[in-house]
Design an enzyme around this catalytic site. Sequence first.
Site, PDB file in Angstrom:
ATOM      1  N   HIS A  78       2.344   3.523  -9.237  1.00 26.07           N
ATOM      2  CA  HIS A  78       2.123   2.078  -9.342  1.00 26.07           C
ATOM      3  C   HIS A  78       3.293   1.415 -10.072  1.00 26.07           C
ATOM      4  CE1 HIS A  78      -1.770   2.198  -7.540  1.00 26.07           C
ATOM      5  NE2 HIS A  78      -2.320   2.924  -8.487  1.00 26.07           N
ATOM      6  N   ASP A  90       0.823  -1.211   0.000  1.00 27.62           N
ATOM      7  CA  ASP A  90       0.000   0.000   0.000  1.00 27.62           C
ATOM      8  C   ASP A  90       0.856   1.260   0.000  1.00 27.62           C
ATOM      9  OD1 ASP A  90      -2.398   1.375  -0.021  1.00 27.62           O
ATOM     10  OD2 ASP A  90      -2.619   1.361   2.160  1.00 27.62           O
ATOM     11  N   LEU A 135       9.523 -21.194  -4.627  1.00 25.69           N
ATOM     12  CA  LEU A 135       8.595 -20.257  -3.980  1.00 25.69           C
ATOM     13  C   LEU A 135       7.200 -20.375  -4.596  1.00 25.69           C
ATOM     14  CD1 LEU A 135       8.059 -17.662  -2.199  1.00 25.69           C
ATOM     15  CD2 LEU A 135       8.646 -16.354  -4.244  1.00 25.69           C
TER      16      LEU A 135
END
Length: 235
Positions: A30, A13, A124
Amino acid sequence: MSQLPKHVAIIMDGNGRWAKQHKIATALGHRKGVEALREIIRYSSDTGIGVLSLYAFSTENWKRSREEVDALMGLILDFFKSEIEELHQKGVRIRILGDVEGLPEKQMRTVRSAEDTTRNNIGLQLNIALNYGGQAEIIRAVKSLSNKAMRGEIQLEDIDEQAFQKELYTHDQPMVDLLIRTSGEMRISNFLLYQCAYAEMLFPQVLWPDYTVEMYRQDLQKFGKRERRFGGREG
Ligand code: IPE
Ligand code: IPE
Ligand code: MG
């Protein structure tokens, strides 16, 4: 490193505020955020984190302006196109959490193909939450179990935590051990509501584009020092 979390979830965020601070367009905030995300994924994979869940777009984020939503959708395509090869090489398995069918056609096909390509990888486990809502995920699980019960495939008594977890996007993964949210906001914003039942939480006071691998390393270390009780007694 002592006590590495098996499952880390991150609410990335602060991109909008970062853009404002730098007096540039939100879309560029972004874009900068994607750079941070690349580094965090790489580090997680190299360190041996089992599961990393990243909140990229919530079911509520459609409320934003057309321009911003378009920019985010564009970044999703760019990200998958530029990263998929390296991630695949590293043995990363990609899974999308959320309603993929509700994404635009191009994004839908791109993310599905990334899932397919990396399906058998055992490194992962990278969960990317796209068009994701924790409440929607829970309702989806309830509907699926109800359906099974109505068809007589399961009995009501069989519905327990284990059966419920099997209906979640994260059905074969451990619960969240560590939840990190950047930007200083201290809320969960509909992310992995069920899976965070006993998550340790950290709220680093930096905006997502400024969150570095070094900060992440320190946060993982802080997790290692937390005493987890799960309702029991210490010691
Ligand atoms: C988080 O950054 C990224 C997404 C929601 C996609 P924000 O865009 O929410 O940044 P702030 O909260 O406005 O600073
Ligand atoms: C959560 O952040 C969603 C993502 C990071 C993708 P938001 O910025 O949308 O959440 P609120 O509105 O501050 O709760
Ligand atoms: Mg925000």
